[in-house]
Design a protein around this motif. Structure first.
Motif, PDB file in Angstrom:
ATOM      1  N   ARG A  36       1.331  -1.115  -0.442  1.00 56.97           N
ATOM      2  CA  ARG A  36       0.026  -0.053  -0.069  1.00 56.97           C
ATOM      3  C   ARG A  36       0.781   1.283  -0.432  1.00 56.97           C
ATOM      4  O   ARG A  36       0.529   2.360  -0.427  1.00 56.97           O
ATOM      5  N   ARG A  37       2.002   1.430   0.344  1.00 56.80           N
ATOM      6  CA  ARG A  37       2.951   2.035   1.054  1.00 56.80           C
ATOM      7  C   ARG A  37       3.217   2.186  -0.235  1.00 56.80           C
ATOM      8  O   ARG A  37       3.402   3.801  -0.888  1.00 56.80           O
ATOM      9  N   PHE A  38       3.849   1.688  -1.008  1.00 58.73           N
ATOM     10  CA  PHE A  38       5.130   1.785  -2.175  1.00 58.73           C
ATOM     11  C   PHE A  38       3.631   2.014  -3.846  1.00 58.73           C
ATOM     12  O   PHE A  38       3.662   2.934  -4.264  1.00 58.73           O
ATOM     13  N   HIS A  39       2.591   1.205  -2.957  1.00 60.54           N
ATOM     14  CA  HIS A  39       1.475   2.161  -4.261  1.00 60.54           C
ATOM     15  C   HIS A  39       0.994   3.415  -4.599  1.00 60.54           C
ATOM     16  O   HIS A  39       0.027   4.203  -5.257  1.00 60.54           O
ATOM     17  N   ARG A  40       0.425   3.298  -3.396  1.00 60.24           N
ATOM     18  CA  ARG A  40       0.400   4.633  -3.112  1.00 60.24           C
ATOM     19  C   ARG A  40       0.616   6.094  -2.931  1.00 60.24           C
ATOM     20  O   ARG A  40       1.444   6.760  -2.949  1.00 60.24           O
ATOM     21  N   ASP A  41       1.251   5.793  -1.437  1.00 59.86           N
ATOM     22  CA  ASP A  41       2.248   6.771  -0.367  1.00 59.86           C
ATOM     23  C   ASP A  41       3.782   7.314  -1.115  1.00 59.86           C
ATOM     24  O   ASP A  41       3.537   8.651  -1.496  1.00 59.86           O
ATOM     25  N   TRP A  42       4.307   6.754  -1.614  1.00 58.73           N
ATOM     26  CA  TRP A  42       5.187   6.633  -2.165  1.00 58.73           C
ATOM     27  C   TRP A  42       4.826   7.051  -4.112  1.00 58.73           C
ATOM     28  O   TRP A  42       5.747   8.105  -3.959  1.00 58.73           O
ATOM     29  N   ALA A  43       3.876   6.887  -4.464  1.00 57.06           N
ATOM     30  CA  ALA A  43       3.476   6.616  -5.971  1.00 57.06           C
ATOM     31  C   ALA A  43       3.309   8.301  -5.928  1.00 57.06           C
ATOM     32  O   ALA A  43       3.998   9.327  -6.509  1.00 57.06           O
ATOM     33  N   ASP A  44       3.043   8.806  -4.838  1.00 56.86           N
ATOM     34  CA  ASP A  44       1.987  10.338  -4.879  1.00 56.86           C
ATOM     35  C   ASP A  44       3.773  11.548  -4.338  1.00 56.86           C
ATOM     36  O   ASP A  44       3.639  12.195  -4.939  1.00 56.86           O
ATOM     37  N   ILE A  45       4.495  10.703  -3.228  1.00 57.18           N
ATOM     38  CA  ILE A  45       5.494  11.712  -2.717  1.00 57.18           C
ATOM     39  C   ILE A  45       6.245  11.678  -3.938  1.00 57.18           C
ATOM     40  O   ILE A  45       7.196  12.761  -4.530  1.00 57.18           O
ATOM     41  N   MET A  46       6.743  10.677  -5.354  1.00 59.50           N
ATOM     42  CA  MET A  46       7.303  10.450  -6.623  1.00 59.50           C
ATOM     43  C   MET A  46       6.860  11.933  -6.970  1.00 59.50           C
ATOM     44  O   MET A  46       7.738  12.614  -8.033  1.00 59.50           O
ATOM     45  N   GLU A  47       5.504  11.728  -7.105  1.00 62.52           N
ATOM     46  CA  GLU A  47       4.506  13.187  -8.001  1.00 62.52           C
ATOM     47  C   GLU A  47       5.065  14.434  -7.652  1.00 62.52           C
ATOM     48  O   GLU A  47       4.971  15.317  -8.270  1.00 62.52           O
ATOM     49  N   GLU A  48       5.110  14.109  -6.009  1.00 62.75           N
ATOM     50  CA  GLU A  48       5.489  15.952  -5.507  1.00 62.75           C
ATOM     51  C   GLU A  48       6.493  16.117  -5.206  1.00 62.75           C
ATOM     52  O   GLU A  48       6.550  17.668  -4.966  1.00 62.75           O
ATOM     53  N   LEU A  49       7.481  15.876  -5.426  1.00 60.71           N
ATOM     54  CA  LEU A  49       9.127  15.252  -5.348  1.00 60.71           C
ATOM     55  C   LEU A  49       9.999  15.614  -6.515  1.00 60.71           C
ATOM     56  O   LEU A  49      10.271  14.705  -6.972  1.00 60.71           O
ATOM     57  N   PRO A  50       9.935  16.655  -7.399  1.00 55.52           N
ATOM     58  CA  PRO A  50      10.035  16.531  -9.259  1.00 55.52           C
ATOM     59  C   PRO A  50      11.698  16.323  -8.933  1.00 55.52           C
ATOM     60  O   PRO A  50      11.636  15.892  -9.639  1.00 55.52           O
ATOM     61  N   ASN A  51      12.317  16.236  -7.948  1.00 57.91           N
ATOM     62  CA  ASN A  51      13.430  16.161  -8.037  1.00 57.91           C
ATOM     63  C   ASN A  51      13.975  14.716  -7.013  1.00 57.91           C
ATOM     64  O   ASN A  51      15.275  14.399  -6.375  1.00 57.91           O
ATOM     65  N   HIS A  52      13.422  14.213  -7.682  1.00 51.36           N
ATOM     66  CA  HIS A  52      13.266  12.924  -6.599  1.00 51.36           C
ATOM     67  C   HIS A  52      14.406  12.105  -7.350  1.00 51.36           C
ATOM     68  O   HIS A  52      14.552  11.188  -6.535  1.00 51.36           O
ATOM     69  N   ALA A  53      15.069  11.893  -8.209  1.00 49.89           N
ATOM     70  CA  ALA A  53      16.435  11.111  -8.467  1.00 49.89           C
ATOM     71  C   ALA A  53      16.997  11.286  -7.967  1.00 49.89           C
ATOM     72  O   ALA A  53      17.760  10.631  -7.798  1.00 49.89           O
TER      73      ALA A  53
END
Ligand SMILES: O=C(O)CCC(=O)C(=O)O
Ligand SMILES: [Fe+2]
Length: 391
Positions: free
Chosen positions: A67-84
């Motif tokens: 659930r964290r990967f599918h939802r929370d981490w996916a949201d975080i990636m969207e909200e953090l443009p420099n995630h790489a």
């Protein structure tokens, strides 16, 4: 998929651990991160989290990881443009769990619950407790069997608790599979958790029903709360409506994804309409209607008719304003931060007579709601036909 072998889950847990460590380093160096990432890092230091590889041996721990990967981490990636830069390209090359993974883990939980007669309340606390078989219960106290708490057998196997939105999601998975006995008990527990919970200071805004919505609500309302914004809107039946496309704000996009997550349906425009925001006026009401459109209207839409409605209550009212299902004879009170979801058609896309509903007049107060209508085209695979036309 991830849920079909435990070693894959163990590996995923390790990836997550590295991502949390990178985030912590980045925060320590003064990097700005979305609040969701900050709270994820905090929850990972929760004693219930345990050793990452070990935690996925608990069925609740495994579900929560997916659930964290599918939802929370996916949201975080969207909200953090420099995630790489934060996580490193290598971590991001791992594939992330899909909706099917999450659903598979929810089904696994349901199966374990049935096979081992697991205690539902304990399960939501992240604990695995086997209840007595009914045949084993006895009126004689000395013979009465005791529930067996398996998480206590090994200290490390405790997991974080499930949130209200998880309990609701799992009920929904059971419902989709026609497991109505299980869907009813998970849905009932959702209601109990919602009504028992007294909001306290510092809670994220939407914790009450769909805690996963985080503190999105107040921000969602902002775009249509100024006089100027309201001028763009049309007055329909004592209610002012406006539309919020996902591009309007990352918070709106996040809410759409959350609806997709809960319903298992595709919500991207135009399969999902933009959020419609409504604020009722004096004596404001919505007469009984179907959200399902008449044929001649739906024929003009590329996305065809509306199969499901997700209606959020964004405000409390002092009196009145309930949504009533006039055929089904159900009244849904306006409870801020709660939501009601209903199907407008059966699987064969025939309009459901029971879906007719109305917004009762507001007696005292100001009622704000927003709804997401989800359409047929784009959901053929998510909501396929049943085996009989009646399904
Ligand atoms: O406000 C309500 O309770 C119902 C709103 C509604 O039915 C609609 O917008 O289609
Ligand atoms: Fe409606």
């Amino acid at each position: 998929d991830f849920y079909s072998a435990t070693f894959r889950l163990e590996n995923l847990a390790k990836v997550e651990q590295r991502m949390v460590e990178s985030s912590r380093r980045y925060i320590q160096q003064g990097g700005e991160v979305p609040s969701a990432l900050q709270s994820l890092c905090d929850s990972m230091s929760h004693p219930g989290y345990g050793a990452p590889g070990r935690m996925v041996h608990s069925p609740v721990g495994a579900y929560l990881l997916l659930r964290r990967f599918h939802r929370d981490w996916a949201d975080i990636m969207e909200e953090l443009p420099n995630h790489a830069d934060v996580f490193g390209q290598a971590e991001l090359e791992h594939s992330f769990p899909s909706a099917a993974d999450l659903e598979g883990s929810a089904l696994a939980l349901l199966r374990l619950q049935g096979v081992y007669n697991l205690d539902l309340r304990s399960l939501t606390e992240g604990e695995v407790v086997m209840n007595c078989e009914r045949s084993q219960t006895s009126t004689d106290d000395s013979e009465r069997c005791q529930p067996v708490n398996l998480s206590r057998l090994t200290g490390q196997l405790t997991s974080l608790p499930l949130g209200v939105s998880d309990v609701f999601y799992i009920g929904n998975v059971a419902h989709k599979r026609g497991e109505f006995y299980y869907s009813a008990i998970w849905f009932n527990l959702t209601l109990t958790l919602v009504t028992q919970r007294t909001p306290s200071e510092g809670d994220p805004e939407l914790l009450q029903v769909l805690e996963a919505l985080g503190d999105s609500y107040s921000e969602v309302r902002t775009p249509c709360s100024s006089e100027e914004d309201l001028k763009q809107f049309v007055l329909v039946r004592n209610v002012v409506t406006g539309w919020l496309p996902d591009e309007e704000d990352p918070v709106v996009a996040k809410l759409s994804r959350r609806v997709a997550h809960i319903t298992g349906l595709n919500t991207t425009f135009p399969t999902g309409d933009n959020f419609q925001v409504l604020n009722y006026g004096l004596g404001g009401q919505y007469e009984p209607h179907y959200d399902h459109l008449d044929d001649e209207v739906s024929r003009t839409l590329v996305q065809a008719n509306r199969i499901l409605t997700f209606l959020f209550y964004l405000s409390e009212v002092d009196a009145g304003g309930a949504t009533v299902f006039t055929v089904a004879n159900i009244a849904v009170p306006v409870v801020k931060n709660s939501a009601v979801m209903f199907e407008n058609t059966n699987k064969a896309l025939v309009r459901s007579g029971g879906s007719v509903h109305a917004g009762c007049p507001v007696l005292i107060g100001s009622k704000w709601v927003t709804n997401k209508w989800i359409h047929e085209v784009g959901n053929e695979l998510q909501r396929p036909c049943g085996l009989t036309p009646e399904e």
